[in-house]
Design an enzyme around this catalytic site. Structure first.
Site, PDB file in Angstrom:
ATOM      1  N   LEU A   1      11.963 -67.484  41.466  1.00 46.99           N
ATOM      2  CA  LEU A   1      12.930 -68.585  41.339  1.00 46.99           C
ATOM      3  C   LEU A   1      13.917 -68.613  42.513  1.00 46.99           C
ATOM      4  O   LEU A   1      14.550 -67.603  42.818  1.00 46.99           O
ATOM      5  CB  LEU A   1      13.702 -68.420  40.014  1.00 46.99           C
ATOM      6  CG  LEU A   1      14.717 -69.525  39.710  1.00 46.99           C
ATOM      7  CD1 LEU A   1      14.036 -70.837  39.412  1.00 46.99           C
ATOM      8  CD2 LEU A   1      15.622 -69.113  38.555  1.00 46.99           C
TER       9      LEU A   1
ATOM     10  N   HIS B   1      18.494 -76.530  46.333  1.00 46.39           N
ATOM     11  CA  HIS B   1      19.280 -75.690  45.425  1.00 46.39           C
ATOM     12  C   HIS B   1      20.747 -75.743  45.860  1.00 46.39           C
ATOM     13  O   HIS B   1      21.033 -75.623  47.057  1.00 46.39           O
ATOM     14  CB  HIS B   1      18.760 -74.246  45.465  1.00 46.39           C
ATOM     15  CG  HIS B   1      19.477 -73.352  44.503  1.00 46.39           C
ATOM     16  ND1 HIS B   1      19.258 -73.400  43.139  1.00 46.39           N
ATOM     17  CD2 HIS B   1      20.443 -72.423  44.701  1.00 46.39           C
ATOM     18  CE1 HIS B   1      20.049 -72.524  42.548  1.00 46.39           C
ATOM     19  NE2 HIS B   1      20.780 -71.911  43.462  1.00 46.39           N
TER      20      HIS B   1
ATOM     21  N   ARG C   1       4.493 -73.058  28.552  1.00 46.26           N
ATOM     22  CA  ARG C   1       4.853 -73.411  29.933  1.00 46.26           C
ATOM     23  C   ARG C   1       3.589 -73.756  30.732  1.00 46.26           C
ATOM     24  O   ARG C   1       3.576 -74.697  31.518  1.00 46.26           O
ATOM     25  CB  ARG C   1       5.565 -72.201  30.548  1.00 46.26           C
ATOM     26  CG  ARG C   1       6.496 -72.533  31.660  1.00 46.26           C
ATOM     27  CD  ARG C   1       7.277 -71.313  32.090  1.00 46.26           C
ATOM     28  NE  ARG C   1       8.502 -71.100  31.340  1.00 46.26           N
ATOM     29  CZ  ARG C   1       9.620 -71.804  31.469  1.00 46.26           C
ATOM     30  NH1 ARG C   1       9.675 -72.807  32.316  1.00 46.26           N
ATOM     31  NH2 ARG C   1      10.681 -71.530  30.756  1.00 46.26           N
TER      32      ARG C   1
HETATM   33  C1  GAR Z   1      21.536 -81.189  42.680  1.00 42.58           C
HETATM   34  O1  GAR Z   1      22.816 -80.681  42.942  1.00 42.58           O
HETATM   35  C2  GAR Z   1      20.480 -80.131  42.971  1.00 42.58           C
HETATM   36  O2  GAR Z   1      20.797 -79.307  44.055  1.00 42.58           O
HETATM   37  C3  GAR Z   1      20.520 -79.346  41.689  1.00 42.58           C
HETATM   38  O3  GAR Z   1      20.642 -80.312  40.676  1.00 42.58           O
HETATM   39  C4  GAR Z   1      21.342 -81.442  41.186  1.00 42.58           C
HETATM   40  C5  GAR Z   1      20.506 -82.665  40.927  1.00 42.58           C
HETATM   41  O4  GAR Z   1      21.212 -83.833  41.239  1.00 42.58           O
HETATM   42  N1  GAR Z   1      19.328 -78.542  41.532  1.00 42.58           N
HETATM   43  C6  GAR Z   1      19.295 -77.374  40.922  1.00 42.58           C
HETATM   44  O5  GAR Z   1      20.261 -76.867  40.405  1.00 42.58           O
HETATM   45  C7  GAR Z   1      17.931 -76.712  40.911  1.00 42.58           C
HETATM   46  N2  GAR Z   1      18.037 -75.341  40.539  1.00 42.58           N
HETATM   47  P1  GAR Z   1      20.435 -85.214  41.365  1.00 42.58           P
HETATM   48  O6  GAR Z   1      19.567 -85.372  40.117  1.00 42.58           O
HETATM   49  O7  GAR Z   1      21.538 -86.240  41.382  1.00 42.58           O
HETATM   50  O8  GAR Z   1      19.626 -85.216  42.625  1.00 42.58           O
END
Ligand code: GAR
Length: 203
Positions: free
Chosen positions: A152, A117, A73
């Site tokens: 996180l 998020h 990582r």
């Molecule tokens: C979104 O809903 C964002 O909030 C989520 O992933 C999706 C990405 O959509 N993020 C997470 O879950 C982060 N922990 P996108 O690629 O179409 O913007």
């Protein structure tokens, strides 16, 4: 960090719809002219992330750094930092970037690193937020833009949007309605941060 130019680097792993919404508002509301701000690069840890094509169509530079090609990582984050820093970003925007970041990475971008998020934090950190909200019987779900800390899905909340959970909602239907709100909220939060940076430069 750049002085006059407010470069924005966006990190994605998937469809990139938030990234596209940010790039769109940047154009529509003349971020370049008003703040010296533009989306200079979109980086992905997945070569097949559909958002990469959207970024390229808009003339935004893209790069792929596959985390699988790195032994740890820390090694991946070091490579990612090197790529991001080429752009001297004022803001590093996580938009569906599905990687847990090391403390070293987070510290390096302290004050410049934000995330979206898909829940009303501090509820439902982690994955499957919509499924878990429905299963818990929540009446409201939503999304949060927050500063990133090494814990996180924690860090100061910059904005939230609330979306009602409807009777019979599926996780996918709820996710789609929340995503619509993400597209409105995330670009506006960034614009507010740019305004703040501009006014503190003046002072
Ligand atoms: C979104 O809903 C964002 O909030 C989520 O992933 C999706 C990405 O959509 N993020 C997470 O879950 C982060 N922990 P996108 O690629 O179409 O913007």
């Amino acid at each position: 960090m750049s002085g006059v130019n407010k470069n924005i680097v966006i990190l994605i792993s998937g469809s990139g719809s938030n990234m596209a919404a940010i790039a769109k508002l940047a154009q529509q509301r003349h971020w370049r002219e008003r703040f010296g701000a533009r989306v200079v690069a979109v980086l992905s840890n997945k070569a097949d992330a559909p958002g990469l094509a959207i970024a390229r169509e808009q003339g935004i530079a893209t790069a792929v750094l596959d985390h699988k090609g790195h032994p740890s990582r820390e090694a991946f984050d070091a490579a990612l930092m090197a790529e991001i820093d080429r752009h001297e970003p004022a803001l590093v925007v996580l938009a569906g970037f599905m990687r847990i970041l090391t403390a070293g990475f987070v510290t390096h971008y302290e004050g410049r690193l934000i995330n979206i998020h898909p829940s009303l934090l501090p509820a439902f950190t982690g994955l499957n937020t919509h499924r878990r909200a429905i299963d818990m019987g929540c009446r409201f779900a939503g999304c949060t833009v927050h500063r990133v800390t090494s814990e996180l899905d924690h860090g100061d909340i910059l904005d939230q949007a609330v979306v009602p959970v409807l009777p019979g909602d599926t996780a996918q239907a709820l996710a789609e309605r929340v995503l619509t709100q993400e597209h409105v909220m995330y670009p506006r939060v960034i614009e507010r941060l740019l305004e703040k940076m501009a006014s503190s430069n003046e002072g």
